[in-house]
Design a protein around this motif. Structure first.
Motif, PDB file in Angstrom:
ATOM      1  N   LEU A 202      31.549 -22.324  47.707  1.00 59.49           N
ATOM      2  CA  LEU A 202      30.707 -21.767  48.767  1.00 59.49           C
ATOM      3  C   LEU A 202      30.712 -22.759  49.919  1.00 59.49           C
ATOM      4  O   LEU A 202      30.238 -23.882  49.797  1.00 59.49           O
ATOM      5  N   LEU A 203      31.313 -22.332  51.040  1.00 58.18           N
ATOM      6  CA  LEU A 203      31.444 -23.201  52.213  1.00 58.18           C
ATOM      7  C   LEU A 203      30.761 -22.582  53.414  1.00 58.18           C
ATOM      8  O   LEU A 203      31.065 -21.449  53.779  1.00 58.18           O
ATOM      9  N   PRO A 204      29.861 -23.374  54.046  1.00 54.80           N
ATOM     10  CA  PRO A 204      29.228 -24.569  53.487  1.00 54.80           C
ATOM     11  C   PRO A 204      28.223 -24.177  52.412  1.00 54.80           C
ATOM     12  O   PRO A 204      27.774 -23.023  52.379  1.00 54.80           O
ATOM     13  N   TYR A 205      27.868 -25.118  51.541  1.00 54.43           N
ATOM     14  CA  TYR A 205      26.909 -24.784  50.484  1.00 54.43           C
ATOM     15  C   TYR A 205      25.540 -24.527  51.101  1.00 54.43           C
ATOM     16  O   TYR A 205      25.052 -25.299  51.921  1.00 54.43           O
ATOM     17  N   ASP A 206      24.938 -23.417  50.707  1.00 54.69           N
ATOM     18  CA  ASP A 206      23.619 -23.051  51.232  1.00 54.69           C
ATOM     19  C   ASP A 206      22.924 -22.173  50.190  1.00 54.69           C
ATOM     20  O   ASP A 206      23.476 -21.139  49.789  1.00 54.69           O
ATOM     21  N   PRO A 207      21.734 -22.559  49.726  1.00 55.47           N
ATOM     22  CA  PRO A 207      21.037 -21.768  48.696  1.00 55.47           C
ATOM     23  C   PRO A 207      20.777 -20.324  49.115  1.00 55.47           C
ATOM     24  O   PRO A 207      20.838 -19.416  48.281  1.00 55.47           O
ATOM     25  N   ALA A 208      20.511 -20.102  50.407  1.00 55.33           N
ATOM     26  CA  ALA A 208      20.244 -18.737  50.867  1.00 55.33           C
ATOM     27  C   ALA A 208      21.497 -17.872  50.765  1.00 55.33           C
ATOM     28  O   ALA A 208      21.435 -16.700  50.364  1.00 55.33           O
ATOM     29  N   ALA A 209      22.661 -18.433  51.126  1.00 55.94           N
ATOM     30  CA  ALA A 209      23.914 -17.681  51.016  1.00 55.94           C
ATOM     31  C   ALA A 209      24.236 -17.400  49.550  1.00 55.94           C
ATOM     32  O   ALA A 209      24.717 -16.321  49.202  1.00 55.94           O
ATOM     33  N   ALA A 210      23.956 -18.378  48.677  1.00 50.52           N
ATOM     34  CA  ALA A 210      24.177 -18.168  47.245  1.00 50.52           C
ATOM     35  C   ALA A 210      23.264 -17.058  46.721  1.00 50.52           C
ATOM     36  O   ALA A 210      23.682 -16.213  45.919  1.00 50.52           O
ATOM     37  N   ALA A 211      22.013 -17.029  47.183  1.00 51.34           N
ATOM     38  CA  ALA A 211      21.069 -15.986  46.764  1.00 51.34           C
ATOM     39  C   ALA A 211      21.536 -14.611  47.240  1.00 51.34           C
ATOM     40  O   ALA A 211      21.386 -13.607  46.527  1.00 51.34           O
ATOM     41  N   LEU A 212      22.118 -14.558  48.433  1.00 51.34           N
ATOM     42  CA  LEU A 212      22.648 -13.296  48.945  1.00 51.34           C
ATOM     43  C   LEU A 212      23.793 -12.795  48.068  1.00 51.34           C
ATOM     44  O   LEU A 212      23.891 -11.604  47.752  1.00 51.34           O
ATOM     45  N   LEU A 213      24.665 -13.712  47.642  1.00 48.91           N
ATOM     46  CA  LEU A 213      25.757 -13.339  46.749  1.00 48.91           C
ATOM     47  C   LEU A 213      25.228 -12.804  45.420  1.00 48.91           C
ATOM     48  O   LEU A 213      25.744 -11.820  44.886  1.00 48.91           O
ATOM     49  N   LEU A 214      24.195 -13.455  44.898  1.00 47.56           N
ATOM     50  CA  LEU A 214      23.624 -13.023  43.631  1.00 47.56           C
ATOM     51  C   LEU A 214      23.041 -11.618  43.751  1.00 47.56           C
ATOM     52  O   LEU A 214      23.277 -10.753  42.897  1.00 47.56           O
ATOM     53  N   ARG A 215      22.309 -11.383  44.821  1.00 44.28           N
ATOM     54  CA  ARG A 215      21.705 -10.065  45.028  1.00 44.28           C
ATOM     55  C   ARG A 215      22.777  -8.995  45.164  1.00 44.28           C
ATOM     56  O   ARG A 215      22.692  -7.910  44.563  1.00 44.28           O
ATOM     57  N   GLU A 216      23.818  -9.290  45.945  1.00 46.93           N
ATOM     58  CA  GLU A 216      24.879  -8.309  46.194  1.00 46.93           C
ATOM     59  C   GLU A 216      25.663  -8.006  44.925  1.00 46.93           C
ATOM     60  O   GLU A 216      26.141  -6.883  44.722  1.00 46.93           O
ATOM     61  N   SER A 217      25.789  -8.988  44.045  1.00 47.34           N
ATOM     62  CA  SER A 217      26.597  -8.809  42.839  1.00 47.34           C
ATOM     63  C   SER A 217      25.906  -7.957  41.781  1.00 47.34           C
ATOM     64  O   SER A 217      26.569  -7.341  40.942  1.00 47.34           O
ATOM     65  N   GLY A 218      24.586  -7.977  41.791  1.00 43.96           N
ATOM     66  CA  GLY A 218      23.840  -7.270  40.761  1.00 43.96           C
ATOM     67  C   GLY A 218      23.763  -8.027  39.447  1.00 43.96           C
ATOM     68  O   GLY A 218      23.252  -7.505  38.451  1.00 43.96           O
ATOM     69  N   ALA A 219      24.244  -9.267  39.407  1.00 41.95           N
ATOM     70  CA  ALA A 219      24.207 -10.070  38.188  1.00 41.95           C
ATOM     71  C   ALA A 219      22.770 -10.489  37.877  1.00 41.95           C
ATOM     72  O   ALA A 219      21.927 -10.593  38.768  1.00 41.95           O
TER      73      ALA A 219
END
Length: 262
Positions: free
Chosen positions: A209-226
């Motif tokens: 994840l570039l650049p690393y950012d907790p909010a962007a990671a949270a967005l990925l998690l939400r979008e994935s449905g995991a």
């Protein structure tokens, strides 16, 4: 006998790869197809057996001044179980390094497949240049978009987002990574990101994840449905990648390596 492998050796190289790493034949054949014209393959032959192998893939090390240095990513370094503890891996690496050095390659880089191998490569002159950490992804509220993109687009975005000392890998590298992973562009109101994601059994693993950012990671998690997610980061204590200078150029003390085509 240590030498360069030819196309006639691919079936035996594939068999050794399967024995050592457990990958499916179809996956390995895609590797040969993608890297057939760019990879250099070195091996040790014992009678009719291929006892050890290493593939050298062309990459670049970009320093903090923005200068590029030719490098090789040594991938699928393997020794058949029946031929281990004979020093064959070190001999194949030395042969490969000499060939790469003569071509003007400045650095050899690799990612040990398991922790005990760090000691083996250290004895061959390699040192750890990249570390890894794992961060649990919080399901925090976030806003933005996630778009899956192809290897060429990911490569171009990745090059824009990286800085300081980093490994620059070409689109072929990313095409192979994308066989099992998603290459994504993330956009929020503040920033554009790129990410490589894998998902299995309700777990999202963000490999880059570039650049690393907790909010962007949270967005990925939400979008994935995991149900839950982890993000691999370059800030951590777990040794990850190793490198060796081949021509006297100083190897960066710390290098952003990122992906390993796992």
């Amino acid at each position: 006998m240590i030498l360069r492998a030819g196309r006639e050796d691919l079936p035996r190289l594939t068999a050794l790869w399967q024995t050592c790493f457990g990958d499916r034949r179809e996956e390995i054949e895609v590797f040969w197809k993608i890297f057939g014209k760019t990879a250099e393959i070195f091996c040790a032959k014992e009678d009719k057996d291929i006892a050890a192998m290493a593939c050298a893939l062309p990459v670049q090390v970009v320093d903090e001044a923005g200068e590029s240095h030719p490098a090789a990513y040594l991938y699928a370094v393997a020794t058949a179980p029946a031929y281990r503890r004979r020093g064959l891996c070190g001999k194949v690496l030395a042969f490969a390094e000499d060939a790469l050095r003569k071509r003007g390659v400045s650095y050899a880089l690799l990612v040990p497949a398991e922790p005990p191998l760090f000691g083996l490569y250290r004895r061959c002159g390699y040192r750890t240049v990249a570390f890894r950490g794992r961060e649990e992804i919080s399901a925090a509220p976030c806003a933005g978009t996630v778009q899956e993109i192809d290897a060429e687009a990911y490569f171009n975005l990745r090059e824009l987002l990286l800085y300081e000392d980093f490994l620059s890998c070409g689109p072929d590298f990313l095409r192979y990574q994308a066989l099992g992973d998603r290459l994504c562009r993330i956009e929020t109101a503040q920033q554009v990101f790129c990410a490589v994601c894998a998902q299995e059994d309700g777990l999202l693993t963000v490999k880059e994840l570039l650049p690393y950012d907790p909010a962007a990671a949270a967005l990925l998690l939400r979008e994935s449905g995991a149900q839950r997610g982890v993000c691999l980061t370059p800030e951590g204590e777990s040794p990850y990648a190793m490198g060796k200078a081949l021509r006297g150029d100083a190897l960066p003390q710390k290098l952003y390596f990122g992906l390993a085509m796992d």
